[in-house]
Design a protein around this motif. Structure first.
Motif, PDB file in Angstrom:
ATOM      1  N   MET A 154       0.856  -1.201   0.000  1.00 43.13           N
ATOM      2  CA  MET A 154       0.000   0.000   0.000  1.00 43.13           C
ATOM      3  C   MET A 154       0.886   1.243   0.000  1.00 43.13           C
ATOM      4  O   MET A 154       0.949   1.987   0.991  1.00 43.13           O
ATOM      5  N   PRO A 155       1.607   1.505  -1.087  1.00 49.09           N
ATOM      6  CA  PRO A 155       2.620   2.569  -1.090  1.00 49.09           C
ATOM      7  C   PRO A 155       2.055   3.981  -0.987  1.00 49.09           C
ATOM      8  O   PRO A 155       2.802   4.906  -0.648  1.00 49.09           O
ATOM      9  N   ASP A 156       0.794   4.174  -1.268  1.00 52.93           N
ATOM     10  CA  ASP A 156       0.219   5.521  -1.248  1.00 52.93           C
ATOM     11  C   ASP A 156      -0.369   5.912   0.106  1.00 52.93           C
ATOM     12  O   ASP A 156      -0.938   6.993   0.244  1.00 52.93           O
ATOM     13  N   ILE A 157      -0.237   5.028   1.086  1.00 55.23           N
ATOM     14  CA  ILE A 157      -0.839   5.276   2.401  1.00 55.23           C
ATOM     15  C   ILE A 157       0.238   5.687   3.399  1.00 55.23           C
ATOM     16  O   ILE A 157       1.334   5.121   3.422  1.00 55.23           O
ATOM     17  N   ALA A 158      -0.083   6.674   4.232  1.00 52.49           N
ATOM     18  CA  ALA A 158       0.798   7.079   5.324  1.00 52.49           C
ATOM     19  C   ALA A 158       0.364   6.320   6.585  1.00 52.49           C
ATOM     20  O   ALA A 158      -0.766   6.483   7.052  1.00 52.49           O
ATOM     21  N   PHE A 159       1.266   5.499   7.103  1.00 52.70           N
ATOM     22  CA  PHE A 159       0.964   4.704   8.292  1.00 52.70           C
ATOM     23  C   PHE A 159       1.532   5.388   9.533  1.00 52.70           C
ATOM     24  O   PHE A 159       2.649   5.905   9.513  1.00 52.70           O
ATOM     25  N   ALA A 160       0.767   5.370  10.608  1.00 58.09           N
ATOM     26  CA  ALA A 160       1.207   5.964  11.870  1.00 58.09           C
ATOM     27  C   ALA A 160       0.827   5.044  13.017  1.00 58.09           C
ATOM     28  O   ALA A 160      -0.284   4.493  13.025  1.00 58.09           O
ATOM     29  N   PRO A 161       1.714   4.846  13.983  1.00 57.75           N
ATOM     30  CA  PRO A 161       1.385   3.952  15.097  1.00 57.75           C
ATOM     31  C   PRO A 161       0.261   4.521  15.951  1.00 57.75           C
ATOM     32  O   PRO A 161       0.165   5.731  16.174  1.00 57.75           O
ATOM     33  N   THR A 162      -0.619   3.633  16.416  1.00 56.95           N
ATOM     34  CA  THR A 162      -1.725   4.034  17.287  1.00 56.95           C
ATOM     35  C   THR A 162      -2.010   2.923  18.293  1.00 56.95           C
ATOM     36  O   THR A 162      -1.855   1.737  17.980  1.00 56.95           O
ATOM     37  N   ASP A 163      -2.404   3.325  19.486  1.00 58.08           N
ATOM     38  CA  ASP A 163      -2.815   2.338  20.491  1.00 58.08           C
ATOM     39  C   ASP A 163      -4.326   2.365  20.685  1.00 58.08           C
ATOM     40  O   ASP A 163      -4.846   1.986  21.738  1.00 58.08           O
ATOM     41  N   ALA A 164      -5.052   2.783  19.647  1.00 59.95           N
ATOM     42  CA  ALA A 164      -6.500   2.925  19.757  1.00 59.95           C
ATOM     43  C   ALA A 164      -7.188   1.605  20.091  1.00 59.95           C
ATOM     44  O   ALA A 164      -8.135   1.574  20.884  1.00 59.95           O
ATOM     45  N   VAL A 165      -6.750   0.515  19.486  1.00 54.85           N
ATOM     46  CA  VAL A 165      -7.383  -0.775  19.779  1.00 54.85           C
ATOM     47  C   VAL A 165      -7.072  -1.186  21.220  1.00 54.85           C
ATOM     48  O   VAL A 165      -7.950  -1.658  21.955  1.00 54.85           O
ATOM     49  N   THR A 166      -5.836  -0.996  21.625  1.00 55.92           N
ATOM     50  CA  THR A 166      -5.450  -1.333  22.992  1.00 55.92           C
ATOM     51  C   THR A 166      -6.320  -0.596  23.998  1.00 55.92           C
ATOM     52  O   THR A 166      -6.832  -1.184  24.966  1.00 55.92           O
ATOM     53  N   ARG A 167      -6.530   0.697  23.785  1.00 55.10           N
ATOM     54  CA  ARG A 167      -7.328   1.478  24.722  1.00 55.10           C
ATOM     55  C   ARG A 167      -8.810   1.139  24.640  1.00 55.10           C
ATOM     56  O   ARG A 167      -9.524   1.203  25.640  1.00 55.10           O
ATOM     57  N   ALA A 168      -9.270   0.750  23.460  1.00 52.88           N
ATOM     58  CA  ALA A 168     -10.661   0.299  23.349  1.00 52.88           C
ATOM     59  C   ALA A 168     -10.892  -0.962  24.176  1.00 52.88           C
ATOM     60  O   ALA A 168     -11.997  -1.189  24.698  1.00 52.88           O
ATOM     61  N   ARG A 169      -9.847  -1.771  24.311  1.00 51.60           N
ATOM     62  CA  ARG A 169      -9.954  -3.016  25.069  1.00 51.60           C
ATOM     63  C   ARG A 169      -9.981  -2.793  26.580  1.00 51.60           C
ATOM     64  O   ARG A 169     -10.315  -3.716  27.335  1.00 51.60           O
TER      65      ARG A 169
END
Length: 395
Positions: free
Chosen positions: A133-148
């Motif tokens: 997916m070369p056109d996507i900017a990826f950034a780390p997130t802990d959103a799933v962790t906090r949702a849990r």
């Protein structure tokens, strides 16, 4: 117990719909439009697909409208039979002639330019994802962790059942030692005791439950005695219990993939004044820690209140770890009840409350319960007695 009355471990599809909706509500706050996670616990949390993690990627893509599960072809039937709550796409093999993330890229051609990724993704997996997916900017997130962090009522029911089994395993371990004492023969070894409680918990789970969710750990734990128990995460050995020993049963179970731990420290025979001092200090700290766990309290503050009891007793030099940690789809997961974690506890969180002291050459003393944060404090899910008088095995 028949199939109609057996405890069912798998959550209903509607629960996963609510979980996914909860996460979608966090995307804007994160400044992202979609999430990709390859963490096995996140995958099972979001879709209900439990698998044995390995070199072949398994990942979930979630945006405002869709949830897509990427699996290797050999896992597709497994995901379908578990009724994974997602669209399923697969790749042929790993490392494969084709990048394993390309099927996910083809399935999500309208993926947004900004996508969050789990903070646990390896650099190798990230490189494969970026190539697909070369056109996507990826950034780390802990959103799933906090949702849990905050459990749904259906999840809490699974934790309660895991706690019931953990208490029964503690009873089974004590019973084995008592029977050996009564028989007058040799006492069990750490390894024999660990095997016994594990068989008891796993056997009970399969006898009493329908559709058992199989993960790497179902029931069991650490068993150590005398000087071996001074290592907080020591492993069971061939050491055989002896009269006068302090020994620890550090047990847990996972029902529907949801963990609970329950730990007690026992004395074999009449406790010495030294053993009573150590055990009582830990018991007092655990009681104070249980009172400190409440909605609105910072994890760091709960940790301080708990461990200060041990410091005030003059035993701070024997501390080796924090008060506790979050517990859910992982036995150890955030938030951390530790000085460096400012997370504010919320109703519906489950955390361990497990202060301990460790005296080299003598023994370790730890008492642990998994605590459900409630509207007016916290409730221990495990209920085995905690006082030393209840944890003495007479000779």
């Amino acid at each position: 117990m028949n199939a109609e009355t057996a405890f069912r471990q798998r959550l209903a599809p509607a629960v996963y719909d609510r979980i996914q909706t909860r996460l979608r509500g966090r995307l804007d706050d994160e400044g992202i439009s979609a999430i990709i996670t390859d963490d096995p616990e996140d995958v099972s949390y979001l879709t209900g697909f439990f698998h044995h993690p390995g070199e072949r990627p398994v990942a979930v893509y979630l945006d405002a409208d869709r949830t897509v599960l990427l699996v290797p072809a050999l896992e597709r039937q497994h995901a379908e039979e578990q009724s994974a709550r997602a669209e399923i796409v697969d790749f042929a093999e790993y490392p494969g002639v084709e990048n394993p993330f390309l099927p996910l890229a083809r399935a999500t051609p309208e993926a947004p330019r900004s996508v969050g990724i789990t903070t646990r993704m390896t650099l190798h997996r990230l490189a494969l994802l970026q190539a697909a997916m070369p056109d996507i900017a990826f950034a780390p997130t802990d959103a799933v962790t906090r949702a849990r962090f905050v459990k749904l009522p259906e999840e809490i029911a699974l934790h309660r059942e895991a706690a019931r089994i953990t208490d029964l395993m503690l009873e089974a371990g004590v019973a084995l030692v008592r029977e050996a004492v009564a028989a007058g023969g040799e006492l069990p070894s750490e390894a024999e005791l660990a095997a016994h409680v594990g068989r008891d918990g796993i056997g009970r789970m399969y006898r009493e439950h329908a559709d058992v969710v199989v993960i790497s750990f179902l029931a069991g734990g650490l068993v150590y005695a005398a000087a071996n128990s001074a290592l907080p995460h020591g492993l069971p050995s061939s050491y055989r219990l002896r009269p006068g020993d302090t020994f620890m049963l550090s047990l847990g179970a996972a029902v529907g993939g949801r963990f609970v731990e329950g730990e007690r420290t026992f004395v074999l025979g009449d406790p010495t004044p030294e053993q009573r001092r150590y055990h009582d200090a830990v018991r007092d700290a655990q009681a104070a820690g249980g009172r400190a766990i409440a909605a609105g309290v910072r994890c760091a503050d709960s940790n301080r209140v708990c461990l200060d009891v041990i410091r005030d007793a003059g035993l701070g030099g024997y501390l080796r770890h924090r008060q506790g940690h979050g517990i859910g789809l992982g036995m150890h997961e955030p938030p951390w009840l530790e000085d460096g974690d400012p997370t504010v506890l919320e109703e519906g969180m489950i955390v361990s409350n497990e202060p301990g002291i460790y005296i080299p050459g003598h023994a370790g003393y730890r008492i642990s319960d998994s605590m459900l944060v409630t509207a007016d404090g916290a409730e221990p899910l495990t209920a085995y007695p905690r006082s030393l008088d209840d944890c003495v095995i007479p000779l």
